[in-house]
Design an enzyme around this catalytic site. Structure first.
Site, PDB file in Angstrom:
ATOM      1  CD  GLU A  27       0.253   2.294  -6.401  1.00  0.00           C
ATOM      2  OE1 GLU A  27       0.268   2.779  -7.529  1.00  0.00           O
ATOM      3  OE2 GLU A  27       1.254   2.138  -5.707  1.00  0.00           O
ATOM      4  CB  CYS A  60       0.485  -5.659  -2.741  1.00  0.00           C
ATOM      5  SG  CYS A  60       1.241  -4.260  -1.961  1.00  0.00           S
ATOM      6  CB  CYS A 103       1.482   7.339   3.749  1.00  0.00           C
ATOM      7  SG  CYS A 103       2.116   6.653   5.299  1.00  0.00           S
ATOM      8  CB  CYS A 145       9.406   6.687   4.521  1.00  0.00           C
ATOM      9  SG  CYS A 145       8.585   5.927   5.925  1.00  0.00           S
ATOM     10  CB  CYS A 173       7.828   5.951   0.617  1.00  0.00           C
ATOM     11  SG  CYS A 173       6.151   5.414   0.292  1.00  0.00           S
ATOM     12  CB  SER A 198       3.910  -4.050   5.803  1.00  0.00           C
ATOM     13  OG  SER A 198       5.147  -3.369   5.746  1.00  0.00           O
ATOM     14  CG  LEU A 237      14.960  -2.468  11.074  1.00  0.00           C
ATOM     15  CD1 LEU A 237      14.337  -1.991  12.370  1.00  0.00           C
ATOM     16  CD2 LEU A 237      15.703  -3.799  11.315  1.00  0.00           C
ATOM     17  CG  HIS A 238      13.274   0.739   5.594  1.00  0.00           C
ATOM     18  ND1 HIS A 238      13.154  -0.413   4.854  1.00  0.00           N
ATOM     19  CD2 HIS A 238      12.039   1.275   5.617  1.00  0.00           C
ATOM     20  CE1 HIS A 238      11.908  -0.534   4.443  1.00  0.00           C
ATOM     21  NE2 HIS A 238      11.212   0.463   4.905  1.00  0.00           N
ATOM     22  CB  CYS A 268       5.330   1.543  -2.061  1.00  0.00           C
ATOM     23  SG  CYS A 268       4.383   2.362  -0.845  1.00  0.00           S
TER      24      CYS A 268
END
Ligand code: SAH
Ligand code: SF4
Length: 348
Positions: free
Chosen positions: A94, A107, A114, A118, A121, A196, A220-221, A339
């Protein structure tokens, strides 16, 4: 089609080598590159300054790939657009268009899935499938640009914040950036391109070696090491204590501001202690900090804090600690703007 050469995988130099090897004049390389990457033609026969005979040679040996648009959603709230594309092998990715007053941002995705996993996500939850090829990266831009140009609009900025970890597909990402920023292509300034990353240290080192003047955003989060590992397992491999010096080096060498992304998660990373660590961390840099209230995803317990808590966290950072902080506008939440969410819903 399988043994034909995919024209959108090639930079201008490679394309020139190819046309010479096919017996064409050398300057055709630049012309064909321009047709493909600036004028964005979809049919070799539209390359009107290339002789008919040479167009036939091109058609025999090469092809222009396309992305199959499966779904297009437009937010009623803020005109955010979400595109779901099907790739030649059936995988889906996407891309998102974000509209600001004075500019339009694309974007872009860099991988199918991935591997970083995380906890918050949707892309990460689906696991990793494969890297995107150069043509699949640049074609997200071209396919959408062609549609937007019919409305008199165009893309001004690119952010690698779609699906995937761009620094784990860096060869293809770097080549795609070269093509998208090239003078005979769509010519997007590298300074208008943001990568990013979840903090892949060897990738950041490589960016430094390449002296690629793109913007860097760090997801970072959490600024507390053990807690960041809970949320982002990659932090065990590349902990903050190792990330910190390389970011300092990056800033010293590039003299560029670093963006930090910080997802706000209720009862997890929004206490005053979290804010204090965060302020201490970002104050070591010429920074901008973007706070992003989490978009809850299916299969995860993580929730968004109340508006009151968000404002308290923001106020502490901004007023008390003088952090250069913004709360990211919640664009496209009515069309699952975060995302990986559209793909997740679609794959059910
Ligand atoms: N892999 C890279 C780039 C893609 S993710 C990275 O992690 O930086 C792009 C952004 O989307 C990141 O800042 C990520 O934290 C954010 N994101 C992912 N899931 C989200 C969610 N559920 N809510 C809000 N933002 C999310
Ligand atoms: Fe991968 Fe980025 Fe999602 Fe983490 S946030 S799983 S790095 S895409």
């Amino acid at each position: 089609m399988s043994n034909k050469i995919n024209l959108l995988n090639l930079n201008e130099k490679e394309l020139t080598e190819l046309v010479v090897s096919l017996g064409m004049k050398k300057f055709y390389g630049k012309q064909i590159f321009t047709w493909l990457n600036q004028k964005i033609v979809r049919d070799i026969n539209d390359m009107t300054n290339i002789s008919l005979k040479d167009r036939e040679i091109l058609m025999e040996n090469t092809y222009i790939p396309f992305l199959n648009l499966l779904k297009h959603q437009v937010s009623k709230k803020d005109k955010t657009e979400k595109y779901l594309f099907k790739l030649a092998d059936g995988n889906t990715i996407e891309s998102v268009i974000l509209r600001h007053k004075d500019r339009t941002t694309l974007c872009i995705s860099s991988q199918v899935g991935c591997a970083v996993s995380c906890g918050f996500c949707a892309t990460g939850m689906g696991g990793f499938t494969r890297n995107l090829e150069v043509n699949e990266i640049v074609n997200q831009f071209y396919t959408i640009e062609r549609r937007l140009s019919k409305q008199g609009l165009g893309i001004n900025n690119i952010v690698f914040m779609g699906m995937g970890e761009p620094l784990l597909n860096l060869n293809n990402v770097i080549k795609a950036i070269e093509i998208l920023s090239s003078e005979n292509g769509v010519n997007v300034s590298k300074r208008r391109i943001t990568i990013s990353t979840s903090g892949i240290i060897p990738g950041i080192e490589r960016l430094l070696e390449e002296k690629l003047p793109v913007e860097l955003a760090i997801s970072l989060h959490c600024a507390i090491d053990e807690k960041r590992s809970e949320l982002m397992p990659i932090n065990k491999k590349y902990p903050l204590e190792d990330l910190f010096p390389i970011l300092q080096q990056y800033q010293k060498q590039t003299k560029r501001r670093i963006s930090f992304e910080y997802i706000l998660i209720n009862d997890f990373n929004v206490s005053e202690t979290d804010a204090a660590h965060l302020a201490d961390f970002v104050h070591n840099f010429d920074h901008v900090l973007n706070l992003i209230p989490i978009n809850p995803v299916e299969g995860s317990e993580l929730q968004r804090p109340s508006q009151k808590k968000i404002e308290k966290f923001y106020g502490y950072l901004k007023d008390f600690r003088k952090v250069n902080v913004t709360i990211r506008g919640e664009k496209g939440t009515d069309i699952d703007g975060a995302c990986g969410q559209l793909r997740q819903k679609n794959s059910k």
